[in-house]
Scaffold this motif. Structure first.
Motif, PDB file in Angstrom:
ATOM      1  N   SER A  98       0.832  -1.207   0.000  1.00 24.33           N
ATOM      2  CA  SER A  98       0.000   0.000   0.000  1.00 24.33           C
ATOM      3  C   SER A  98       0.867   1.259   0.000  1.00 24.33           C
ATOM      4  CB  SER A  98      -0.921   0.005   1.219  1.00 24.33           C
ATOM      5  OG  SER A  98      -1.801  -1.102   1.186  1.00 24.33           O
ATOM      6  N   LEU A  99       1.922   1.258   0.802  1.00 25.59           N
ATOM      7  CA  LEU A  99       2.815   2.411   0.826  1.00 25.59           C
ATOM      8  C   LEU A  99       3.622   2.523  -0.460  1.00 25.59           C
ATOM      9  CD1 LEU A  99       4.032   2.120   4.521  1.00 25.59           C
ATOM     10  CD2 LEU A  99       2.340   3.708   3.592  1.00 25.59           C
ATOM     11  N   LEU A 100       3.948   1.377  -1.047  1.00 29.99           N
ATOM     12  CA  LEU A 100       4.705   1.388  -2.304  1.00 29.99           C
ATOM     13  C   LEU A 100       3.907   2.046  -3.428  1.00 29.99           C
ATOM     14  CD1 LEU A 100       7.379   0.152  -3.601  1.00 29.99           C
ATOM     15  CD2 LEU A 100       5.886  -1.675  -4.424  1.00 29.99           C
ATOM     16  N   VAL A 101       2.606   1.796  -3.487  1.00 32.50           N
ATOM     17  CA  VAL A 101       1.781   2.333  -4.576  1.00 32.50           C
ATOM     18  C   VAL A 101       1.201   3.702  -4.236  1.00 32.50           C
ATOM     19  CG1 VAL A 101       1.191   0.013  -5.346  1.00 32.50           C
ATOM     20  CG2 VAL A 101      -0.367   1.203  -3.791  1.00 32.50           C
ATOM     21  N   ALA A 102       1.376   4.157  -2.997  1.00 32.27           N
ATOM     22  CA  ALA A 102       0.768   5.418  -2.578  1.00 32.27           C
ATOM     23  C   ALA A 102       1.145   6.611  -3.451  1.00 32.27           C
ATOM     24  CB  ALA A 102       1.114   5.699  -1.116  1.00 32.27           C
ATOM     25  N   PRO A 103       2.398   6.727  -3.937  1.00 34.10           N
ATOM     26  CA  PRO A 103       2.715   7.893  -4.770  1.00 34.10           C
ATOM     27  C   PRO A 103       1.832   8.038  -6.002  1.00 34.10           C
ATOM     28  CG  PRO A 103       4.734   6.828  -4.056  1.00 34.10           C
ATOM     29  CD  PRO A 103       3.603   5.938  -3.637  1.00 34.10           C
ATOM     30  N   VAL A 104       1.254   6.952  -6.479  1.00 31.72           N
ATOM     31  CA  VAL A 104       0.354   7.013  -7.633  1.00 31.72           C
ATOM     32  C   VAL A 104      -1.096   6.849  -7.194  1.00 31.72           C
ATOM     33  CG1 VAL A 104      -0.317   5.875  -9.791  1.00 31.72           C
ATOM     34  CG2 VAL A 104       2.094   6.214  -9.260  1.00 31.72           C
ATOM     35  N   ALA A 105      -1.377   5.811  -6.399  1.00 32.61           N
ATOM     36  CA  ALA A 105      -2.762   5.472  -6.063  1.00 32.61           C
ATOM     37  C   ALA A 105      -3.423   6.501  -5.164  1.00 32.61           C
ATOM     38  CB  ALA A 105      -2.804   4.098  -5.390  1.00 32.61           C
ATOM     39  N   SER A 106      -2.644   7.321  -4.471  1.00 28.22           N
ATOM     40  CA  SER A 106      -3.237   8.297  -3.561  1.00 28.22           C
ATOM     41  C   SER A 106      -3.867   9.475  -4.287  1.00 28.22           C
ATOM     42  CB  SER A 106      -2.181   8.799  -2.574  1.00 28.22           C
ATOM     43  OG  SER A 106      -1.119   9.435  -3.265  1.00 28.22           O
ATOM     44  N   TRP A 107      -3.549   9.643  -5.580  1.00 27.98           N
ATOM     45  CA  TRP A 107      -4.118  10.799  -6.288  1.00 27.98           C
ATOM     46  C   TRP A 107      -4.788  10.446  -7.608  1.00 27.98           C
ATOM     47  CZ3 TRP A 107      -2.010  11.861 -11.104  1.00 27.98           C
ATOM     48  CH2 TRP A 107      -0.765  11.291 -11.377  1.00 27.98           C
ATOM     49  N   THR A 108      -4.677   9.196  -8.056  1.00 28.40           N
ATOM     50  CA  THR A 108      -5.358   8.807  -9.292  1.00 28.40           C
ATOM     51  C   THR A 108      -5.797   7.353  -9.197  1.00 28.40           C
ATOM     52  OG1 THR A 108      -5.130   8.537 -11.696  1.00 28.40           O
ATOM     53  CG2 THR A 108      -3.177   8.157 -10.384  1.00 28.40           C
ATOM     54  N   SER A 109      -6.897   7.042  -9.863  1.00 26.45           N
ATOM     55  CA  SER A 109      -7.391   5.659  -9.913  1.00 26.45           C
ATOM     56  C   SER A 109      -7.000   4.980 -11.226  1.00 26.45           C
ATOM     57  CB  SER A 109      -8.918   5.633  -9.752  1.00 26.45           C
ATOM     58  OG  SER A 109      -9.537   6.368 -10.808  1.00 26.45           O
ATOM     59  N   SER A 110      -6.108   5.592 -11.992  1.00 24.78           N
ATOM     60  CA  SER A 110      -5.691   5.035 -13.281  1.00 24.78           C
ATOM     61  C   SER A 110      -4.858   3.775 -13.074  1.00 24.78           C
ATOM     62  CB  SER A 110      -4.887   6.069 -14.067  1.00 24.78           C
ATOM     63  OG  SER A 110      -4.301   5.478 -15.208  1.00 24.78           O
ATOM     64  N   THR A 111      -5.406   2.653 -13.504  1.00 22.66           N
ATOM     65  CA  THR A 111      -4.660   1.400 -13.400  1.00 22.66           C
ATOM     66  C   THR A 111      -3.490   1.385 -14.369  1.00 22.66           C
ATOM     67  OG1 THR A 111      -6.711   0.267 -12.794  1.00 22.66           O
ATOM     68  CG2 THR A 111      -4.866  -1.103 -13.476  1.00 22.66           C
TER      69      THR A 111
END
Length: 482
Positions: A76-89
């Motif tokens: 979860s922390l690894l993907v936070a830089p992207v997933a925290s501001w966009t839902s683009s898979t």
């Protein structure tokens, strides 16, 4: 005197420039790994079941899914830089493909000076070309990161005496990365390192390794006491979710999963085609041969230590759980890659040109089979995850929109796709009761997903039914007359 000084400087300059060219083959392998992920798996692969759990903890697309005891928050922390501001898979896949390529380069560089660069490049290529490595490279899953952390940690541990502070920092970073992703797996992989350090009285590497493991696991341990009733309780719950840790011979199950199954539970499939499984069957004899060559050369540590770490990392997944998933053994494959590559690099000598031809042909066939299988597995999962998206779209069409709640068959990934919360009254993800679901249905849209041939739960029998593919929905939208 001046001429002597100039000669000395001229001798030193090439030595300083050697690391740069030596890094190029490893950088090329890492770049090829990233490119292969994007070409073979692609960015169109939707989020999987486990991925939605990890991503939902930091994203804003849907409420956070239930976080069960065995999971750790490293992904979860690894993907936070992207997933925290966009839902683009697609953007998330690109980010993880690039990041995993960089991590592979870092892990291989940790072995510089222990083996020739051609061996390290071959090791990286062998590991990166496996379909399971390619498939999980761009995914928000922990096992590949445990593998890369283990590979870096073992290399830095071996270089701790001569590599200075950089090797110790690398050791701490690799250990922390493993524990950050899966603390229990990190302990299994690190056991031989601790034993070797204590046997040789190498206190500093052991302390650094322990500090790295502690730093990576501290959040998981703290959360055990804050949310799961203590560390012992969390470990017990994790064991129960995995079917109860005990003696289970899962070797054949792991072999069966090599044909493209990402989860084999229960595992009653036929054995995969020999073309897909040959490499797996060849690993044990190649590992034994690598050990024999290293002992004969009186340089056993760089070979025997990764072999030992691979064995302990694989042990619980081969002998202690009653099901299989090929990603579980990624740390073992990464650690085996270096000694196996060393053996393979010794085979094609000038006196045996036929061996070189056979080896190259075998590697080419292996590469083609693995790329083909990775593409096939990715295609299968793309179609399955598109079905979840269609179910979510149908729910929206029928008025089940956020804030909403889903339960039942595959509720976690469908709920994430629909922007809903998910809940379960039984099983490993149980986090609510039937009475609570009935109360929620009076306030917000609620839907139960029922698999083919199953009856709806009692609280949903009066709700509106609808078929979506093979799944049947039972839903209620307060105020809509349903």
């Amino acid at each position: 005197m001046a001429g002597s000084a100039h000669a000395t400087l001229d001798a030193v300059r090439p030595a300083r420039s050697r690391p740069v060219p030596a890094a190029r083959p490893l950088a090329a392998v890492a770049a090829a790994f990233t490119l292969a992920q994007l070409l073979v798996v692609g960015t169109g692969l939707g989020l999987g079941w486990d991925e939605t759990v990890y991503v939902s903890q930091v994203g804003h697309h849907a409420p956070a899914a239930f976080f069960s005891a065995p999971r750790a928050r490293g992904v979860s922390l690894l993907v936070a830089p992207v997933a925290s501001w966009t839902s683009s898979t697609a953007l998330l896949r690109l980010y993880l493909a690039l990041l995993s390529g960089l991590a592979l380069f870092w892990a291989l560089r940790a072995w510089r000076g222990l083996f020739p660069v051609r061996v390290l490049a071959l090791a990286g290529g062998l590991f990166a070309s496996l379909w399971v490595t390619l498939f999980y490279g761009p995914q928000a899953m922990p096992n590949l990161w445990v593998a890369l952390g283990a590979l870096a940690a073992v290399g830095c541990f071996l270089r701790a005496r001569t590599g200075g502070t950089a090797a110790l920092w690398g050791l701490a970073g690799g250990a922390a990365l493993m524990a950050w992703m899966r603390p229990v797996d990190a302990v299994w992989a690190a056991l031989p390192l601790c034993a070797a350090g204590l046997a040789r009285r190498q206190w500093r590497p052991v302390l650094v390794l322990s500090a790295g493991l502690a730093a990576g696991a501290v959040e998981w341990v703290a959360e055990a006491y804050a949310r799961y009733g203590g560390l012992a309780r969390r470990l017990a719950d994790g064991s129960a979710i995995q079917g109860g840790l005990g003696w289970h011979l899962a070797v054949v199950d792991q072999l069966r999963s090599l044909g493209g199954r990402t989860l084999c539970r229960p595992c009653a499939d036929a054995l995969p085609h020999p073309l897909y499984a040959f490499w797996w069957c060849a690993l044990p004899p190649l590992a034994v041969l690598a050990a024999a060559v290293a002992v004969r050369a009186r340089r056993p540590a760089p070979t025997l230590l990764p072999l030992a770490c691979a064995a302990t990392a694989a042990f619980p997944y081969l002998f202690l759980i009653g099901y299989a998933a090929p990603r579980f053994l990624l740390p073992a494959y990464a650690l085996l890659a270096v000694p196996v590559a060393d053996v393979l690099a010794r085979l094609p000598t000038a006196r045996r040109p036929r061996a070189r031809v056979l080896l190259c042909a075998g590697l080419a066939v292996h590469l083609g089979a693995q790329l083909t299988l990775a593409h096939r597995v990715a295609g299968t999962h793309i179609r399955a995850r598109e079905a979840w998206a269609r179910t979510a779209a149908e729910l929206h069409r029928r008025g089940v929109r956020p804030p909403c709640l889903l339960t039942g068959h595959e509720a976690i990934p469908v709920a994430y796709a629909a922007g809903c919360a998910s809940a379960a009254t039984a099983g490993h993800n149980a986090n609510t009761t039937r009475a609570a679901l009935a109360r929620a249905a009076r306030r917000i849209p609620v839907a139960a997903l029922v698999p083919p041939g199953a009856a709806p739960p009692g609280y949903a029998r009066g709700w509106t039914p609808a078929a979506v593919g093979a799944v049947r929905l039972y839903y209620v939208v307060p105020g809509a007359g349903s």
